[in-house]
Design an enzyme around this catalytic site. Sequence first.
Site, PDB file in Angstrom:
ATOM      1  N   GLY A  44       0.818  -1.208   0.000  1.00  0.00           N
ATOM      2  CA  GLY A  44       0.000   0.000   0.000  1.00  0.00           C
ATOM      3  C   GLY A  44       0.851   1.257   0.000  1.00  0.00           C
ATOM      4  O   GLY A  44       1.928   1.312  -0.600  1.00  0.00           O
ATOM      5  N   SER A  45       0.391   2.250   0.733  1.00  0.00           N
ATOM      6  CA  SER A  45       1.037   3.569   0.671  1.00  0.00           C
ATOM      7  C   SER A  45       2.423   3.607   1.283  1.00  0.00           C
ATOM      8  O   SER A  45       3.161   4.568   1.059  1.00  0.00           O
ATOM      9  CB  SER A  45       0.142   4.606   1.356  1.00  0.00           C
ATOM     10  OG  SER A  45      -1.034   4.811   0.599  1.00  0.00           O
ATOM     11  N   THR A  46       2.817   2.592   2.054  1.00  0.00           N
ATOM     12  CA  THR A  46       4.191   2.592   2.567  1.00  0.00           C
ATOM     13  C   THR A  46       5.195   2.490   1.421  1.00  0.00           C
ATOM     14  O   THR A  46       6.341   2.918   1.557  1.00  0.00           O
ATOM     15  CB  THR A  46       4.423   1.449   3.572  1.00  0.00           C
ATOM     16  OG1 THR A  46       4.166   0.187   2.939  1.00  0.00           O
ATOM     17  CG2 THR A  46       3.521   1.595   4.788  1.00  0.00           C
TER      18      THR A  46
END
Length: 485
Positions: free
Chosen positions: A215-217
């Site tokens: 995801g956004s990591t």
Amino acid sequence: MTRHIRHAAAFCALLLLALLLNALRVQVVRSAAYDGNPANRRESIARYGQPRGDILVGGAPVTGSRDTGEQLRYERTYLDGPLYAPVTGFASQEYGTTFLEHAEDDLLSGLDPMLAPLPLWNDVTRGRPPGGMVVTTLDRRAQQAAYAALDGRKGAVAAVEPATGRVLALVSSPSYDPALLSGNDPGAEAAWRRLNGDPDRPMLNRAVSQTYPPGSTFKVVTAAAALDAGVVTDLDAPTDSPVPYRLPGTTTRLTNSGDGCADAPVREAFEWSCNTVFAKLGVRVGLARMSRTAQAFGFNDPDARIPFPVATSTFDTSLDQAQLALSSIGQYNTRATPLQMAMVSAAVANGGQVREPYLVERTTRRGGATVGTAGSRSARQAMSPSTAVRLRELMEDVVREGTGTRAAIRGARVGAKTGTAQHGIGNAGTPYAWCISWAQGRRDIEPSVAVAVVVEDGSANRGEITGGGMAAPIARAVMAAVLAP
């Protein structure tokens, strides 16, 4: 009479020669076949005829051996078994070995030739020296903090020391007690069936053996690629990013979970995790540069070991532009282990350098004499030092005023990136909550810990699953344990 004696003597000599030839056949010609015969229990009896060497955390053993008084005399025991199971694995008389028990089996069982002061004598007598000891890199307090913070929720934590690659914590939840599998009695068999049939898969090491969409990591990787490539030169300049963003060559429109992302500068887009900005950035960087950067961080490495194997984290190198856009925000085919994402955070904290992670500090004989050490670990440059400095700023902004405020530690410098990863057909699966972070204590010259947390809590409300809400407090607990005096 003398003739009969001579005949009898000759016959006895022939019998003796036949016995010697048969002994030669059995012990030399056929030895390998007999050694490998399942009915031959001599190796098992010898293997379990003495206590197994121990695995140490913080200088104290977390394993032991119990004298059963049976033919397979010694069984493995574990202290705080569920806490350390993702590190130790199990050593079972019936089901073999896993993780450190497997990777260091020769040393622990006394078979490693380095343990024997007189190897040739041991070969003649078929004796074996006492099992050696495995000294791990784990920080006991960090391990305990991670396990307690997960509190039985499905997920994992990995923590490393950025400057060295030492693994400080490795936790998977739900866990199990490896001692249940140590023996060969009906109880061990029943435990094996129950654990393998459990839908929560407690024997799965989610920290190193399971990959997730990050995801956004993963936007840390995308930002690094964009800064190194010169696609982004000013973190506060508008990015000309529309909302929604139409994926190239498709009619699919990508949106954000919040407002304020239209044309947002990279600094604001990173703080509030704007998908549209980073999807477009990934396309502008291009597949070749995105792939090179991901691989420099450790993605697509099939040989990763710590010393037991780590599942390969993947960034697809054959994507069209729409797929590249999704991959650049940690979706589509992008997959990562928690340990890999801890390495991403560690690279930011370590001036752009990735140190290969390792779990065994040294191995010793039973008396403490060193047999082997970890030695210097190889490093590779994932991004330029100047890019790492700017990414530190961005990750600190996330903690100060973005989605990662719950990772903050009073008196410490902390950076983080949170994420909520979609998965399943049509993103129908319950999202995964992520947080990657690093922390630098007040007296530390450089950050001393980097952490990755993933929570796959199917019992939570879908709308309540966020990296900042569920994963960041766990990361904070682990970092605080490492920084504590």
